[in-house]
Design a protein around this motif. Structure first.
Motif, PDB file in Angstrom:
ATOM      1  N   ARG A 197       1.193  -1.314   0.099  1.00 32.86           N
ATOM      2  CA  ARG A 197       0.347   0.059   0.062  1.00 32.86           C
ATOM      3  C   ARG A 197       0.744   1.342  -0.002  1.00 32.86           C
ATOM      4  O   ARG A 197       1.678   0.869   1.002  1.00 32.86           O
ATOM      5  CB  ARG A 197      -1.359   0.160   1.411  1.00 32.86           C
ATOM      6  N   MET A 198       0.596   2.452  -0.532  1.00 37.89           N
ATOM      7  CA  MET A 198       0.732   3.621  -0.923  1.00 37.89           C
ATOM      8  C   MET A 198       1.055   4.295   0.340  1.00 37.89           C
ATOM      9  O   MET A 198       0.039   3.752   1.715  1.00 37.89           O
ATOM     10  CB  MET A 198       0.273   4.909  -1.724  1.00 37.89           C
ATOM     11  N   ALA A 199       2.099   5.036   1.054  1.00 40.65           N
ATOM     12  CA  ALA A 199       2.125   5.364   2.322  1.00 40.65           C
ATOM     13  C   ALA A 199       0.597   6.387   2.433  1.00 40.65           C
ATOM     14  O   ALA A 199       0.024   6.019   4.075  1.00 40.65           O
ATOM     15  CB  ALA A 199       3.139   6.196   2.492  1.00 40.65           C
ATOM     16  N   GLY A 200       0.150   7.374   2.235  1.00 40.77           N
ATOM     17  CA  GLY A 200      -0.796   8.311   2.142  1.00 40.77           C
ATOM     18  C   GLY A 200      -1.819   6.988   2.361  1.00 40.77           C
ATOM     19  O   GLY A 200      -3.453   7.572   2.958  1.00 40.77           O
ATOM     20  N   GLU A 201      -2.199   5.833   1.891  1.00 41.79           N
ATOM     21  CA  GLU A 201      -3.027   4.608   1.406  1.00 41.79           C
ATOM     22  C   GLU A 201      -3.568   4.715   2.852  1.00 41.79           C
ATOM     23  O   GLU A 201      -4.580   4.535   3.876  1.00 41.79           O
ATOM     24  CB  GLU A 201      -3.324   3.819   0.715  1.00 41.79           C
ATOM     25  N   ILE A 202      -2.232   3.927   3.694  1.00 38.90           N
ATOM     26  CA  ILE A 202      -1.920   3.260   5.283  1.00 38.90           C
ATOM     27  C   ILE A 202      -2.747   5.001   6.172  1.00 38.90           C
ATOM     28  O   ILE A 202      -3.301   4.402   7.256  1.00 38.90           O
ATOM     29  CB  ILE A 202      -0.475   3.225   5.353  1.00 38.90           C
ATOM     30  N   GLY A 203      -2.250   6.046   5.988  1.00 41.65           N
ATOM     31  CA  GLY A 203      -3.276   6.650   6.541  1.00 41.65           C
ATOM     32  C   GLY A 203      -3.882   6.962   6.813  1.00 41.65           C
ATOM     33  O   GLY A 203      -4.579   6.928   7.556  1.00 41.65           O
ATOM     34  N   GLU A 204      -5.043   7.115   5.654  1.00 41.11           N
ATOM     35  CA  GLU A 204      -6.000   7.750   5.786  1.00 41.11           C
ATOM     36  C   GLU A 204      -6.684   5.851   5.872  1.00 41.11           C
ATOM     37  O   GLU A 204      -7.414   6.687   6.729  1.00 41.11           O
ATOM     38  CB  GLU A 204      -6.499   7.962   3.875  1.00 41.11           C
ATOM     39  N   ALA A 205      -6.431   5.401   6.053  1.00 38.12           N
ATOM     40  CA  ALA A 205      -7.068   3.733   6.870  1.00 38.12           C
ATOM     41  C   ALA A 205      -7.036   3.403   7.840  1.00 38.12           C
ATOM     42  O   ALA A 205      -8.113   3.099   8.546  1.00 38.12           O
ATOM     43  CB  ALA A 205      -6.564   2.241   5.791  1.00 38.12           C
ATOM     44  N   LEU A 206      -5.511   4.226   8.365  1.00 37.99           N
ATOM     45  CA  LEU A 206      -5.465   3.638  10.260  1.00 37.99           C
ATOM     46  C   LEU A 206      -5.694   4.998  10.706  1.00 37.99           C
ATOM     47  O   LEU A 206      -6.117   5.483  11.783  1.00 37.99           O
ATOM     48  CB  LEU A 206      -3.925   3.591  10.249  1.00 37.99           C
ATOM     49  N   ALA A 207      -6.838   6.710   9.975  1.00 33.95           N
ATOM     50  CA  ALA A 207      -6.289   7.974  10.536  1.00 33.95           C
ATOM     51  C   ALA A 207      -5.139   8.582  11.412  1.00 33.95           C
ATOM     52  O   ALA A 207      -5.721   8.829  12.263  1.00 33.95           O
ATOM     53  CB  ALA A 207      -8.041   8.292  10.891  1.00 33.95           C
ATOM     54  N   VAL A 208      -4.079   8.419  10.277  1.00 35.36           N
ATOM     55  CA  VAL A 208      -2.983   8.411  10.939  1.00 35.36           C
ATOM     56  C   VAL A 208      -2.411   9.659  10.122  1.00 35.36           C
ATOM     57  O   VAL A 208      -1.942   9.633   8.807  1.00 35.36           O
ATOM     58  CB  VAL A 208      -2.140   7.378  11.452  1.00 35.36           C
ATOM     59  N   PRO A 209      -1.612  10.936  11.302  1.00 33.87           N
ATOM     60  CA  PRO A 209      -1.287  11.901  10.421  1.00 33.87           C
ATOM     61  C   PRO A 209      -0.207  11.636  10.077  1.00 33.87           C
ATOM     62  O   PRO A 209       0.429  10.284   9.841  1.00 33.87           O
ATOM     63  CB  PRO A 209      -0.930  13.050  11.797  1.00 33.87           C
ATOM     64  N   GLY A 210       0.396  12.573   8.856  1.00 33.65           N
ATOM     65  CA  GLY A 210       1.452  12.145   8.096  1.00 33.65           C
ATOM     66  C   GLY A 210       3.103  11.385   8.729  1.00 33.65           C
ATOM     67  O   GLY A 210       3.662  10.701   8.669  1.00 33.65           O
ATOM     68  N   ALA A 211       2.827  12.514   9.483  1.00 33.31           N
ATOM     69  CA  ALA A 211       4.412  12.871  10.574  1.00 33.31           C
ATOM     70  C   ALA A 211       4.946  11.543  11.258  1.00 33.31           C
ATOM     71  O   ALA A 211       5.579  11.099  11.302  1.00 33.31           O
ATOM     72  CB  ALA A 211       4.086  13.702  11.337  1.00 33.31           C
ATOM     73  N   THR A 212       2.949  11.389  11.900  1.00 27.95           N
ATOM     74  CA  THR A 212       3.351  10.025  13.427  1.00 27.95           C
ATOM     75  C   THR A 212       3.478   9.049  12.102  1.00 27.95           C
ATOM     76  O   THR A 212       4.270   8.043  12.330  1.00 27.95           O
ATOM     77  CB  THR A 212       2.171  10.293  13.472  1.00 27.95           C
ATOM     78  N   LEU A 213       2.923   9.106  10.673  1.00 30.57           N
ATOM     79  CA  LEU A 213       2.912   7.865   9.670  1.00 30.57           C
ATOM     80  C   LEU A 213       4.670   7.221   9.616  1.00 30.57           C
ATOM     81  O   LEU A 213       4.799   6.277   9.615  1.00 30.57           O
ATOM     82  CB  LEU A 213       2.520   8.049   9.068  1.00 30.57           C
TER      83      LEU A 213
END
Length: 109
Positions: free
Chosen positions: A33-49
């Protein structure tokens, strides 16, 4: 797998967000999965992700592959299987032809 590698992997997976990321990538299979998809799926902000992805990469549990300006992350199934093998290496030692309470069949059975 060496003991220190197992400790690093278990330490990385010992955080709820990293465990969720890893499980999501295992579910995604070899396509990842792309990083952005992971962040969206888990509701994790970019820096934290980014921090958590870096920890999983450092532990050898995932790989990141740049694709243009984005990064695709994939679970390292070889590392996951090595960790399970390490944890179950002497599973059910002393018993013959039975299944462990864990439901894992010993390698010798």
């Amino acid at each position: 797998m060496e003991t220190n590698q197992a400790i690093a992997a278990l330490t990385a997976l010992g955080h709820a967000t990293r465990l969720a990321i890893f499980r999501l990538l295992v579910e995604a299979g070899p396509d990842g999965r792309m990083a952005g998809e992971i962040g969206e799926a888990l509701a994790v902000p970019g820096a934290t992700l980014s921090f958590h992805l870096k920890e999983l990469v450092h532990a050898g549990l995932i790989d990141g592959e740049p694709q243009g300006r984005k990064v695709c992350y994939r679970a390292r199934f070889d590392a996951m299987n090595a960790l399970v093998a390490y944890l179950t290496h002497n599973c059910c030692a002393g018993t013959a032809d039975t299944r462990c309470d864990t439901g894992v069949a010993p390698a010798r059975c």
